[in-house]
Write an enzyme that holds these catalytic residues in place. Structure first.
Site, PDB file in Angstrom:
ATOM      1  N   GLY A  22      22.539  38.809  62.428  1.00 31.85           N
ATOM      2  CA  GLY A  22      23.738  37.793  62.452  1.00 31.85           C
ATOM      3  C   GLY A  22      25.449  39.176  62.346  1.00 31.85           C
ATOM      4  O   GLY A  22      25.949  38.766  62.005  1.00 31.85           O
ATOM      5  N   GLY A  26      31.713  38.938  61.758  1.00 29.02           N
ATOM      6  CA  GLY A  26      31.695  38.589  60.108  1.00 29.02           C
ATOM      7  C   GLY A  26      31.061  40.144  59.937  1.00 29.02           C
ATOM      8  O   GLY A  26      31.508  41.287  60.142  1.00 29.02           O
ATOM      9  N   ILE A  27      30.899  39.561  58.359  1.00 31.56           N
ATOM     10  CA  ILE A  27      30.118  40.597  57.609  1.00 31.56           C
ATOM     11  C   ILE A  27      29.140  41.231  58.015  1.00 31.56           C
ATOM     12  O   ILE A  27      29.149  42.312  58.264  1.00 31.56           O
ATOM     13  CB  ILE A  27      29.646  40.169  56.273  1.00 31.56           C
ATOM     14  CG1 ILE A  27      30.430  39.081  55.575  1.00 31.56           C
ATOM     15  CG2 ILE A  27      28.707  40.671  56.118  1.00 31.56           C
ATOM     16  CD1 ILE A  27      30.379  38.337  54.935  1.00 31.56           C
ATOM     17  N   GLY A  28      27.928  40.244  59.112  1.00 29.66           N
ATOM     18  CA  GLY A  28      27.237  40.891  60.592  1.00 29.66           C
ATOM     19  C   GLY A  28      27.486  42.215  61.069  1.00 29.66           C
ATOM     20  O   GLY A  28      27.148  43.428  60.647  1.00 29.66           O
ATOM     21  N   SER A 151      23.749  34.061  48.189  1.00 26.15           N
ATOM     22  CA  SER A 151      25.331  33.284  48.571  1.00 26.15           C
ATOM     23  C   SER A 151      25.280  33.128  47.076  1.00 26.15           C
ATOM     24  O   SER A 151      24.554  32.910  45.932  1.00 26.15           O
ATOM     25  CB  SER A 151      25.686  31.995  49.007  1.00 26.15           C
ATOM     26  OG  SER A 151      26.326  31.746  48.829  1.00 26.15           O
ATOM     27  N   TYR A 176      22.193  23.915  51.691  1.00 25.45           N
ATOM     28  CA  TYR A 176      22.466  25.248  51.519  1.00 25.45           C
ATOM     29  C   TYR A 176      22.263  26.235  50.750  1.00 25.45           C
ATOM     30  O   TYR A 176      21.191  26.941  50.287  1.00 25.45           O
ATOM     31  CB  TYR A 176      23.160  25.430  52.168  1.00 25.45           C
ATOM     32  CG  TYR A 176      23.843  26.391  52.119  1.00 25.45           C
ATOM     33  CD1 TYR A 176      24.198  27.542  53.475  1.00 25.45           C
ATOM     34  CD2 TYR A 176      24.859  27.627  51.187  1.00 25.45           C
ATOM     35  CE1 TYR A 176      24.523  29.147  53.037  1.00 25.45           C
ATOM     36  CE2 TYR A 176      25.653  28.843  51.407  1.00 25.45           C
ATOM     37  CZ  TYR A 176      25.323  29.267  52.273  1.00 25.45           C
ATOM     38  OH  TYR A 176      25.887  30.960  52.791  1.00 25.45           O
TER      39      TYR A 176
END
Length: 314
Positions: A22, A26-28, A151, A176
């Site tokens: 990922g 973003g974060i990745g 998460s 999720y």
């Protein structure tokens, strides 16, 4: 007075090979950039080559001379996961850091992977489970640190043991949560089995708190044609520095878990601010839903059955 943004010092990673799922945005992407800046060779397994090339160009602008490259991966396809595993095993180079970061969040309607699994369970958990299994020889050779990004949703709801693919009554948010609980249980069980079997792999967990990433943004491919109200609110709070983090600070728990000398296996790292929604990264109490060794064993065995990937450390 301007706020001081949290940060950590990353050790020298020269000679280390890192894989971040990922990492095309973003974060990745932020994680991949920080690892590359510390001297690691970073592999970006991506589904979209165009986004991947843009990510590499950005990293190289920030760190000229960074050693970064693309590989192909679609976590919603076990065939794609197996192909990446074969590619990297053929390269026959140890992997020292693996960050299981990629994810999809709350499609409004039930969708399935190429293999017929509910999309979130199949991509967020089963895809990463299979990836670690295929890369096990390389992770062992590198005495790797495996960090799985869960998460705050893993502290809510539960695993739907009777219907893990949500065939009968789909609920996006609960599905999720399940995917992140399963990934967390797997990450902790991986550390237990590594210690018991002498695999030389350290496995831990991280979570980013809450930040304005693309998880809740418009994603037509998962049935979300426009940004959700939640992501608009998150952006507004984040830019004002109210409770929540930014993409740059949200990546710090995973960066700490994956690289810090003091980070240990079977631990959870996340933001230390109010509600663990933002702030400096620190070790946190493992969520109650992740503490059952029996649940972890069940998730492991279910995942082996569904993916047909068996961990053979020899």
């Amino acid at each position: 007075m301007p706020r001081t943004r949290p940060d950590i010092t990353v050790p020298d990673l020269s000679g280390r090979r890192a894989v971040v799922t990922g990492a095309s945005d973003g974060i990745g992407l932020g994680l991949a950039g920080r690892l590359a800046a510390a001297g690691a060779e970073v592999l970006l397994p991506v589904r979209n080559p165009r986004k991947g090339e843009a990510a590499i160009a950005r990293i190289r602008r920030q760190t000229p001379g960074a050693t970064v490259s693309l590989r192909s991966l679609d976590l919603s396809s076990l065939e794609s996961v197996a192909a990446l595993g074969e590619t990297l095993r053929d390269e026959d180079r140890p992997i020292h850091i693996l960050v299981n970061n990629a994810g999809v969040m709350t499609p409004p309607d039930r969708q399935t992977t190429a293999d017929g699994f509910e999309l979130q369970f199949g991509s967020n958990h089963l895809g990463h489970f299979a990836l670690v299994g295929h890369l096990l020889p390389l992770l062992r050779a590198g005495r790797a640190r495996v960090t799985s990004q869960i998460s705050v949703a893993a502290d809510q709801n539960s695993i739907n043991w009777d219907d893990p693919n949500w065939i009968r009554s789909y609920h996006g948010r609960r599905a999720y949560s399940q995917s992140k609980i399963a990934l967390g249980l797997f990450g902790l069980e991986l550390d237990r089995r590594s210690r018991a079997g002498g695999w030389d792999i350290t496995s831990n967990l991280s979570h980013p708190g809450v930040a304005p990433t693309n998880l809740l943004a418009a994603r037509p491919e998962v049935g979300r044609p426009r940004d959700t109200l939640s992501v608009r609110l998150i952006r507004a709070l984040s830019v004002r520095g109210i409770l929540l983090g930014t993409v740059e600070t949200a990546l710090l728990p995973a960066l700490l878990a994956a690289t810090a000398v003091e980070a240990r296996g079977a631990r959870l790292y996340g933001p230390s601010g109010p509600g663990h929604l933002g702030g400096s990264p620190a070790e946190q109490k493992v969520y109650s839903r992740l503490r059952s060794a029996e649940d972890a064993r069940r998730v492991w065995e279910l995942s082996e059955e569904l993916t047909t990937v068996s961990f053979c450390p020899a």
